[in-house]
Design a protein around this motif. Structure first.
Motif, PDB file in Angstrom:
ATOM      1  N   CYS A 195       0.846  -1.195   0.000  1.00 53.87           N
ATOM      2  CA  CYS A 195       0.000   0.000   0.000  1.00 53.87           C
ATOM      3  C   CYS A 195       0.882   1.246   0.000  1.00 53.87           C
ATOM      4  O   CYS A 195       1.865   1.338   0.751  1.00 53.87           O
ATOM      5  CB  CYS A 195      -0.899  -0.011   1.235  1.00 53.87           C
ATOM      6  SG  CYS A 195      -1.922   1.452   1.361  1.00 53.87           S
ATOM      7  N   HIS A 200       0.351   4.060   1.061  1.00 55.50           N
ATOM      8  CA  HIS A 200       0.188   4.954   2.216  1.00 55.50           C
ATOM      9  C   HIS A 200       1.298   4.703   3.233  1.00 55.50           C
ATOM     10  O   HIS A 200       2.148   5.543   3.452  1.00 55.50           O
ATOM     11  CB  HIS A 200      -1.197   4.740   2.843  1.00 55.50           C
ATOM     12  CG  HIS A 200      -1.434   5.548   4.077  1.00 55.50           C
ATOM     13  ND1 HIS A 200      -1.898   5.000   5.244  1.00 55.50           N
ATOM     14  CD2 HIS A 200      -1.252   6.865   4.325  1.00 55.50           C
ATOM     15  CE1 HIS A 200      -2.002   5.951   6.160  1.00 55.50           C
ATOM     16  NE2 HIS A 200      -1.631   7.086   5.626  1.00 55.50           N
ATOM     17  N   ALA A 201       1.291   3.508   3.837  1.00 53.65           N
ATOM     18  CA  ALA A 201       2.310   3.237   4.858  1.00 53.65           C
ATOM     19  C   ALA A 201       2.859   1.827   4.754  1.00 53.65           C
ATOM     20  O   ALA A 201       3.449   1.325   5.698  1.00 53.65           O
ATOM     21  CB  ALA A 201       1.741   3.484   6.247  1.00 53.65           C
ATOM     22  N   GLY A 202       2.642   1.189   3.617  1.00 52.73           N
ATOM     23  CA  GLY A 202       3.350  -0.045   3.340  1.00 52.73           C
ATOM     24  C   GLY A 202       2.729  -1.343   3.817  1.00 52.73           C
ATOM     25  O   GLY A 202       3.392  -2.375   3.803  1.00 52.73           O
ATOM     26  N   CYS A 203       1.485  -1.351   4.231  1.00 51.22           N
ATOM     27  CA  CYS A 203       0.843  -2.632   4.553  1.00 51.22           C
ATOM     28  C   CYS A 203       0.529  -3.369   3.251  1.00 51.22           C
ATOM     29  O   CYS A 203       0.561  -2.782   2.169  1.00 51.22           O
ATOM     30  CB  CYS A 203      -0.443  -2.416   5.340  1.00 51.22           C
ATOM     31  SG  CYS A 203      -0.131  -1.814   7.010  1.00 51.22           S
ATOM     32  N   CYS A 215      -6.820  -2.240   1.822  1.00 55.19           N
ATOM     33  CA  CYS A 215      -5.706  -2.279   2.776  1.00 55.19           C
ATOM     34  C   CYS A 215      -6.228  -2.483   4.203  1.00 55.19           C
ATOM     35  O   CYS A 215      -7.117  -1.747   4.646  1.00 55.19           O
ATOM     36  CB  CYS A 215      -4.912  -0.979   2.692  1.00 55.19           C
ATOM     37  SG  CYS A 215      -3.519  -0.999   3.842  1.00 55.19           S
ATOM     38  N   CYS A 237      -4.808  -1.843   6.989  1.00 58.04           N
ATOM     39  CA  CYS A 237      -4.307  -0.953   8.042  1.00 58.04           C
ATOM     40  C   CYS A 237      -5.185   0.278   8.241  1.00 58.04           C
ATOM     41  O   CYS A 237      -5.670   0.528   9.328  1.00 58.04           O
ATOM     42  CB  CYS A 237      -2.865  -0.550   7.762  1.00 58.04           C
ATOM     43  SG  CYS A 237      -1.740  -1.887   8.205  1.00 58.04           S
ATOM     44  N   HIS A 238      -5.404   1.069   7.181  1.00 61.25           N
ATOM     45  CA  HIS A 238      -6.186   2.295   7.358  1.00 61.25           C
ATOM     46  C   HIS A 238      -7.303   2.404   6.327  1.00 61.25           C
ATOM     47  O   HIS A 238      -7.847   3.480   6.117  1.00 61.25           O
ATOM     48  CB  HIS A 238      -5.276   3.526   7.269  1.00 61.25           C
ATOM     49  CG  HIS A 238      -4.025   3.391   8.067  1.00 61.25           C
ATOM     50  ND1 HIS A 238      -2.796   3.204   7.490  1.00 61.25           N
ATOM     51  CD2 HIS A 238      -3.835   3.337   9.401  1.00 61.25           C
ATOM     52  CE1 HIS A 238      -1.879   3.071   8.439  1.00 61.25           C
ATOM     53  NE2 HIS A 238      -2.485   3.137   9.599  1.00 61.25           N
ATOM     54  N   GLY A 239      -7.598   1.294   5.657  1.00 60.92           N
ATOM     55  CA  GLY A 239      -8.764   1.277   4.779  1.00 60.92           C
ATOM     56  C   GLY A 239      -8.543   1.831   3.391  1.00 60.92           C
ATOM     57  O   GLY A 239      -9.508   2.050   2.653  1.00 60.92           O
ATOM     58  N   GLY A 240      -7.300   2.083   2.975  1.00 64.61           N
ATOM     59  CA  GLY A 240      -7.055   2.517   1.601  1.00 64.61           C
ATOM     60  C   GLY A 240      -7.571   1.453   0.635  1.00 64.61           C
ATOM     61  O   GLY A 240      -7.491   0.256   0.919  1.00 64.61           O
ATOM     62  N   PRO A 260      -6.565   6.851   2.814  1.00 66.78           N
ATOM     63  CA  PRO A 260      -5.533   7.879   2.727  1.00 66.78           C
ATOM     64  C   PRO A 260      -4.477   7.745   1.641  1.00 66.78           C
ATOM     65  O   PRO A 260      -3.836   8.748   1.340  1.00 66.78           O
ATOM     66  CB  PRO A 260      -4.874   7.843   4.110  1.00 66.78           C
ATOM     67  CG  PRO A 260      -5.148   6.478   4.627  1.00 66.78           C
ATOM     68  CD  PRO A 260      -6.464   6.079   4.054  1.00 66.78           C
ATOM     69  N   PRO A 261      -4.165   6.600   1.009  1.00 69.00           N
ATOM     70  CA  PRO A 261      -3.159   6.656  -0.053  1.00 69.00           C
ATOM     71  C   PRO A 261      -3.579   7.613  -1.169  1.00 69.00           C
ATOM     72  O   PRO A 261      -4.778   7.729  -1.458  1.00 69.00           O
ATOM     73  CB  PRO A 261      -3.089   5.211  -0.569  1.00 69.00           C
ATOM     74  CG  PRO A 261      -4.291   4.530  -0.050  1.00 69.00           C
ATOM     75  CD  PRO A 261      -4.690   5.236   1.196  1.00 69.00           C
TER      76      PRO A 261
HETATM   77 FE1  FES Z   1      -2.634   1.140   3.539  1.00 62.65          FE
HETATM   78 FE2  FES Z   1      -2.435   2.958   5.451  1.00 62.65          FE
HETATM   79  S1  FES Z   1      -0.993   1.420   4.925  1.00 62.65           S
HETATM   80  S2  FES Z   1      -4.092   2.603   4.071  1.00 62.65           S
END
Ligand code: FES
Length: 511
Positions: free
Chosen positions: A465, A467-470, A483, A485-488, A500-501
């Motif tokens: 992802c 955004h932060a790599g999940c 995703c 982690c944060h729903g991207g 958020p990505p």
């Molecule tokens: Fe994917 Fe934050 S790591 S939405």
């Protein structure tokens, strides 16, 4: 399954919701403005309500929507308007005290009334109807919970009383009657807000994702491709603002499921009915194209975690257990965010330049909380005091004893940051992918998000992802990469559907 032809409102998945039946026409608005009082990112209920309030107050507002009006959660909501919320008033009192619970109840009511006010003032024909609500308990434990909910409702002045007669086929032990709930057609509502916003001089740009913001001396310049938009204030009405920020760890993304079914008989309830299971179910009736449909929803789970197809299957089993289902006309899912301490975050984004705001963490109550957030944000932009600003401030430091979601959700995000990097090697091969499905595979030591198109063509992406790599997971129901982690969320071609990505998943050319 219902087939729609013609120009319909689009939304963030392959499945169609009944709200997309609204006669959608693209917005036309132009502007010669050099600098706006406010740029709003996102044209869902929060963004458009905020835009309208500001424009009504004489401000110059521009709304930039990455896709089209109502594309996100507003286009997939179950469209309930309630006097209560997923965070119960008992939970609110436990986390924020009696005054906090009272403010929360007042905010829910004011959000409800703002929708009603707009419908009356603008004469919006959007199937608005007030209904009696029922909430029932099926086990002794739920009876106890129901009583806590009842007592907390009485304390904050939300009408509720015990009732034996509930229009549900489900056997229950105790139930509350909750007068004065409502329902509506969210896209019909939004289209009129948009027209009024534009008629008052507001500018709406669709298909305009904001890529970057630079701030200097109180002025923010947002860019979308070649285009620049200068504004004194910016509001992210996108659920999650982009980047890694406090909300990445304070809001957990969830998906919720809805079926709209035709029955073989006429047992459509003239009410909105909720159970207390975890995850819960709700039932209500909505007339679409002059046909009554029973909306059955729930089975919520964290985005990117459980199997969406199983969630739909379970919901269908539930529907067929209690109702004589003739056909399933629509099935769709939608995303919402559970806040760590139960209350939404509305206001200035911490650690960002002054004048950059957001509203997020609405739980499953985006219609009322999105609307009241619009009022709070509009007041903040205009420097007007608002009684809800402090309690919903994103900068609040909240000691949370009574609300357990914080620990659970943060632990889960932390788990994914680690587990996604050192996961168990995937042994499946590409050949096992059926057309129309996707999977994260490990090939030659690298992880790939691989989608097999209906025509058998393979689309390979990096599953990391942006955004932060999940690592993203495939959502087989909506044909998206989600995703955990944060729903991207991303399309099968890698492009971003839900932040958020802000950057697409990287395309892998040769596999
Ligand atoms: Fe994917 Fe934050 S790591 S939405």
């Amino acid at each position: 399954m219902h087939e729609t032809t013609g120009n319909i409102a689009k939304r963030d998945g392959a499945l169609e919701s009944p709200w997309q039946t609204a006669a959608y026409t693209a917005a036309t608005s132009t502007s010669t403005q050099q600098t706006y009082d406010c740029l709003i990112v996102g044209a869902g209920i929060t963004g458009l309500t905020t835009g309208l309030l500001l424009q009504q107050a004489g401000k110059n507002v521009i709304i930039a929507e990455a896709h089209t009006l109502g594309f996100g959660t507003t286009g997939g909501t179950s469209a309930h308007i309630n006097t209560f919320a997923d965070t119960t008033f008992a939970e609110a009192e436990s986390a924020f005290g009696e005054d906090g619970a009272q403010l929360f109840a007042d905010a829910i009511r004011d959000g409800f009334n703002l929708i009603k006010h707009n419908i009356n003032e603008l004469g919006i024909d959007c199937d608005y109807a007030e209904k009696t609500g029922y909430l029932y308990a099926e086990t002794d434990e739920q009876v106890k919970l129901l009583h806590e909910i009842y007592q907390a409702m009485l304390k904050v002045g939300v009408p509720a009383h015990y009732q034996h007669n509930v229009p549900t086929p489900v056997a229950f032990k105790k139930a509350l009657e909750l007068p004065g709930q409502a329902q509506f057609h969210p896209i019909e509502y939004l289209l009129v807000l948009r027209d009024e916003f534009i008629a008052l001089g507001g500018t709406l740009l669709e298909n305009t994702p904001i890529d970057n913001i630079e701030s200097n001396d109180g002025l923010h310049v947002a860019s979308s491709g070649e285009r620049s938009i200068a504004a004194q204030n910016i509001i992210y009405a996108t659920h999650m603002p982009p980047g890694i920020n406090v909300f990445s760890f304070r809001c957990a993304p969830y998906r919720s499921y809805v079926l709209a079914v035709k029955l073989t008989d006429d047992t459509y309830p003239d009410a909105v009915i909720y159970d207390l299971q975890d995850p819960y179910h709700y039932v209500r009736t909505h007339v679409i194209d002059e046909e009554p449909l029973l909306l059955i929803g729930g089975n919520d789970h964290k985005t990117g975690h459980d199997d969406p197809e199983k969630a739909f299957d379970d919901l269908e089993k539930y529907a067929r257990t209690y109702y004589n289902v003739a056909s399933i006309e629509y099935r769709w899912s939608s995303q919402y965010y559970i806040p760590a301490d139960g209350f939404p975050y509305v206001g200035q984004i911490p650690f960002m330049p002054d004048g950059i705001f957001t509203a997020t963490g609405f739980n499953g109550n985006g219609m009322m909380l999105g609307s009241i957030s619009a009022k709070i944000l509009a007041d903040q932009v205009m420097g007007i005091e608002n009684r809800y600003s402090k309690i919903f401030s994103p900068s609040r430091l909240k000691p949370i004893d009574g609300f357990t979601e914080l620990v659970k959700e943060n632990a889960d995000v932390a788990y994914h940051f680690v587990a996604d990097r050192f996961g168990i090697p995937e042994t499946d091969s590409l050949k096992q992918l059926a057309p129309g499905t996707g999977k994260v595979l490990e090939l030659n030591g690298s992880k790939l998000a691989v989608y097999c198109g209906e025509d058998g063509g393979i689309q390979a992406l990096s599953p990391v992802c942006t955004h932060a790599g999940c690592i993203v997971n495939f959502n087989a129901a909506e044909k998206t990469w989600d995703c955990p982690c944060h729903g991207g969320r991303f399309n099968t071609d890698g492009s971003v559907i839900t932040g958020p990505p802000t950057k697409a998943l990287q395309t892998i050319k040769y596999i």
